[in-house]
Design an enzyme around this catalytic site. Structure first.
Site, PDB file in Angstrom:
ATOM      1  N   THR A 156      -5.928 -11.593   3.427  1.00 27.40           N
ATOM      2  CA  THR A 156      -7.077 -10.946   2.781  1.00 27.40           C
ATOM      3  C   THR A 156      -8.158 -11.981   2.442  1.00 27.40           C
ATOM      4  OG1 THR A 156      -6.098 -11.238   0.596  1.00 27.40           O
ATOM      5  CG2 THR A 156      -5.606  -9.157   1.745  1.00 27.40           C
TER       6      THR A 156
ATOM      7  N   ARG B 201      -5.583   0.313   8.558  1.00 26.97           N
ATOM      8  CA  ARG B 201      -4.162  -0.027   8.522  1.00 26.97           C
ATOM      9  C   ARG B 201      -3.497   0.486   9.795  1.00 26.97           C
ATOM     10  NH1 ARG B 201      -3.734   2.575   2.583  1.00 26.97           N
ATOM     11  NH2 ARG B 201      -4.504   0.835   1.327  1.00 26.97           N
TER      12      ARG B 201
ATOM     13  N   ARG C 226     -10.056  -2.911   5.850  1.00 25.46           N
ATOM     14  CA  ARG C 226      -9.588  -2.959   7.241  1.00 25.46           C
ATOM     15  C   ARG C 226      -8.728  -1.737   7.557  1.00 25.46           C
ATOM     16  NH1 ARG C 226      -6.425  -8.551   7.393  1.00 25.46           N
ATOM     17  NH2 ARG C 226      -5.869  -7.807   5.330  1.00 25.46           N
TER      18      ARG C 226
ATOM     19  N   GLN D 145       1.954  -6.023  -3.250  1.00 29.39           N
ATOM     20  CA  GLN D 145       2.391  -6.134  -1.853  1.00 29.39           C
ATOM     21  C   GLN D 145       3.690  -5.330  -1.675  1.00 29.39           C
ATOM     22  OE1 GLN D 145       1.385  -9.474  -3.411  1.00 29.39           O
ATOM     23  NE2 GLN D 145      -0.556  -8.564  -2.887  1.00 29.39           N
TER      24      GLN D 145
ATOM     25  N   LYS E 104       1.802   2.164  -5.139  1.00 31.24           N
ATOM     26  CA  LYS E 104       2.327   1.634  -6.407  1.00 31.24           C
ATOM     27  C   LYS E 104       1.406   1.945  -7.578  1.00 31.24           C
ATOM     28  CE  LYS E 104       2.316  -2.414  -4.369  1.00 31.24           C
ATOM     29  NZ  LYS E 104       2.096  -2.025  -2.964  1.00 31.24           N
ATOM     30  N   GLY E 105       0.092   1.759  -7.349  1.00 27.66           N
ATOM     31  CA  GLY E 105      -0.883   1.978  -8.426  1.00 27.66           C
ATOM     32  C   GLY E 105      -0.795   3.391  -8.969  1.00 27.66           C
ATOM     33  N   LYS E 106      -0.756   4.362  -8.069  1.00 29.93           N
ATOM     34  CA  LYS E 106      -0.696   5.764  -8.487  1.00 29.93           C
ATOM     35  C   LYS E 106       0.540   6.009  -9.350  1.00 29.93           C
ATOM     36  CE  LYS E 106       0.497  10.372  -7.299  1.00 29.93           C
ATOM     37  NZ  LYS E 106       0.344  11.618  -6.600  1.00 29.93           N
TER      38      LYS E 106
ATOM     39  N   ARG F  32       2.686 -28.667  -7.309  1.00 30.76           N
ATOM     40  CA  ARG F  32       2.474 -29.218  -8.669  1.00 30.76           C
ATOM     41  C   ARG F  32       1.080 -29.822  -8.867  1.00 30.76           C
ATOM     42  NH1 ARG F  32       7.911 -32.422  -8.092  1.00 30.76           N
ATOM     43  NH2 ARG F  32       6.909 -32.631  -6.077  1.00 30.76           N
TER      44      ARG F  32
ATOM     45  N   GLY G 201      -4.570  -4.217  -3.829  1.00 29.92           N
ATOM     46  CA  GLY G 201      -5.564  -3.180  -4.151  1.00 29.92           C
ATOM     47  C   GLY G 201      -4.760  -1.943  -4.519  1.00 29.92           C
ATOM     48  N   HIS G 202      -4.712  -1.617  -5.775  1.00 33.50           N
ATOM     49  CA  HIS G 202      -3.895  -0.503  -6.270  1.00 33.50           C
ATOM     50  C   HIS G 202      -4.811   0.647  -6.698  1.00 33.50           C
ATOM     51  CE1 HIS G 202      -0.308  -3.385  -7.214  1.00 33.50           C
ATOM     52  NE2 HIS G 202      -0.689  -3.408  -5.962  1.00 33.50           N
ATOM     53  N   THR G 203      -4.661   1.770  -5.993  1.00 36.57           N
ATOM     54  CA  THR G 203      -5.593   2.879  -6.187  1.00 36.57           C
ATOM     55  C   THR G 203      -5.033   3.917  -7.151  1.00 36.57           C
ATOM     56  OG1 THR G 203      -6.122   2.559  -3.852  1.00 36.57           O
ATOM     57  CG2 THR G 203      -7.072   4.510  -4.935  1.00 36.57           C
TER      58      THR G 203
ATOM     59  N   ASP H   7       0.810  -1.220   0.000  1.00 34.48           N
ATOM     60  CA  ASP H   7       0.000   0.000   0.000  1.00 34.48           C
ATOM     61  C   ASP H   7       0.848   1.276   0.000  1.00 34.48           C
ATOM     62  OD1 ASP H   7      -2.185  -1.675   0.114  1.00 34.48           O
ATOM     63  OD2 ASP H   7      -2.212  -1.659   2.299  1.00 34.48           O
TER      64      ASP H   7
END
Ligand code: GDP
Ligand code: IMO
Ligand code: MG
Length: 423
Positions: A129, A305, A303, A224, A16-18, A143, A40-42, A13
């Site tokens: 999660t 943080r 949840r 992550q 990274k998404g941004k 396998r 979850g990438h915002t 969190d």
């Protein structure tokens, strides 16, 4: 031509998404290499706030390819939901999204095993999660897994039934009370597979290496963070994949000598969602303030943080295992108005000072040692150039750069795409 990586250096969190969204304009292909819908990438731009779970964060740009690599685990049900939300936003996905045939599938029973396993651990639960990530990677290394490419082969139904039945036995053995309707779950899963099959499947390692050879620019997007890495994180309170740069090699089929820049991204403070040690965690008005101003609620589970000061000992560990070449600092705006800012530079570990991450960072073994810096009063969310940042903010940056021996090349001062300062 080579490939650049962007990786979280903390417990996820980091933003990274941004940043992937901000950097996408400089690349031809954005590729996710590990994790699954636990991520979850915002992204925020033009008044839109959007959370991606499996789909790479370059998807909002035209003429860019987004690839879900072999190291990712895909839940077709969540994936369908994700695509439908993008459809609502009128995002044109045609020819923009490709999936590796070697990516493993999360079955409904993987999610149930996750739940049963967590329940059976009681107070020692990981705080997963519950997206079925651990059980799916267990089937991969054991396998037994089912992959996207299996959907193109004969015998799918038999394979699916056999693995589901095996899982039902495992769930039974946990001896915990969970309710589910397996027929309903199977129906939902099969329907989502028909949806998944509309997306183009590729031999992604071949595709990506050809792309590199033909001069395409690739950005690999991590999920992550390094402290959740299965090998180098705070085991067992970690996720089940290699979130560090080596994971990009195995999760995409890219050789180490093809990696160019490794962008390491961190928050100006620290957060963690789920269980596990967190040396610099706070339980006071400052952590409440960080949570409130930083809106620190999980993008996947909602949840709250846990929040605390920046920890340079663990950051140095992450920089070293990843080979970080440039740093990106997020959410400095959240610290505005805090009079004195603390930064952990060492641990007192069983009576000795340590400046690296030891085997166990359980609270009873260690206390963080802090240095104090002067805070800044100013709201910096509207600042767009480095020069305009307050002096004490710049001092914070210099302190970190000196300590970490790396330059901070991007500073983020708010969730929006535009609230980004390129140094
Ligand atoms: P990711 O998983 O690394 O992509 O990060 P998340 O999206 O889970 O969490 C980062 C959160 O911080 C999101 O709500 C972002 O919109 C928000 N965010 C990102 N950068 C900044 C920033 O510089 N300042 C503030 N205040 N919020 C930010
Ligand atoms: P992004 O990509 C923050 C945490 C969970 C739990 C542990 C194991 O958004 O940064 P899992 O579901 O993998 O079995 O959970 O890892 N976790 C994350 N924390 N951000 C994430 O992803 C996370 N993905 C998993 O909270 O502690
Ligand atoms: Mg996230």
């Amino acid at each position: 031509m080579k490939i650049d990586l962007i990786l979280g250096l903390q417990w996820g969190d980091e933003g990274k998404g941004k940043i992937v969204d901000v950097l996408t304009k400089d690349y031809d292909i954005i590729a996710r290499f590990q994790g699954g819908p636990n991520a979850g990438h915002t992204l925020e731009f033009d008044g839109i706030k959007h959370v991606l779970h499996t789909i790479p964060s370059g998807i909002f740009h035209d003429n860019k390819l987004n690839i879900i690599g072999n190291g990712v685990v895909i839940d077709p049900v969540i994936f369908q939901n994700e695509i439908e939300k993008l459809d609502e936003l009128k995002v044109d996905l045609n020819d923009k999204l490709l999936i590796s045939r070697k990516a493993h599938l999360i079955l409904p029973t993987h999610r149930l095993i996750d739940k049963a396993s967590e329940l059976s651990k009681g107070k020692k639960k990981i705080g997963s999660t519950l997206k079925g990530i651990g059980p799916t990677y267990m089937d991969k290394t054991g396998r037994n897994g089912l992959r996207v490419g299996d959907l193109e082969l004969d015998g799918w139904d038999e394979k699916f039934e056999a693995l589901t039945n095996k899982h039902l036995n495992i769930i039974n053995n946990f001896n915990v009370d969970i309710e589910f309707n397996i027929d309903e779950l199977k129906r939902e899963f099969q329907a989502s597979l028909n949806f998944l099959k509309k997306i183009t499947f590729i031999d992604s390692e071949h595709y990506l290496n050809e792309s590199i050879n033909s001069g395409k620019k690739i950005l690999a997007e991590g999920a992550q963070g390094s402290l959740l890495d299965i090998d180098f994180g705070t085991y067992p309170y970690v996720t089940s994949s290699n979130t560090t740069s080596a994971g990009a090699c195995t999760g995409l089929g890219i050789a180490p000598n093809k990696i160019n820049e490794v962008f390491g991204i961190f928050k100006a403070y620290t957060t963690r969602v789920g269980s596990g040690p967190f040396p610099t965690e706070l339980h006071d008005a400052i952590s409440q303030r960080m949570a409130k101003i930083g809106n620190e609620f999980g993008a996947t589970t909602g949840r709250p943080r846990r929040c605390g000061w920046l920890d340079l000992v663990s950051l140095k560990h992450s920089i070293s295992v990843n080979g970080v070449t440039e740093l990106i600092m997020m959410k400095g705006d959240v610290l505005s108005g805090i009079e004195k800012i603390k930064v952990c530079t060492k641990y007192n570990y069983k009576g000795k000072n340590l400046d690296y991450l030891p085997f166990s960072i359980l609270e009873e073994n260690m206390t963080p040692i802090y240095e104090k810096l002067e805070g800044w009063e100013e709201d910096i969310t509207k600042v767009r150039t480095y020069e305009d940042l307050p002096l004490n903010f710049k001092n914070y940056i210099h302190f970190l750069e000196d300590h970490l021996k790396l330059k901070i090349k991007i500073i983020s001062v708010g969730p929006d795409r535009k609230q980004t300062i390129l140094v």
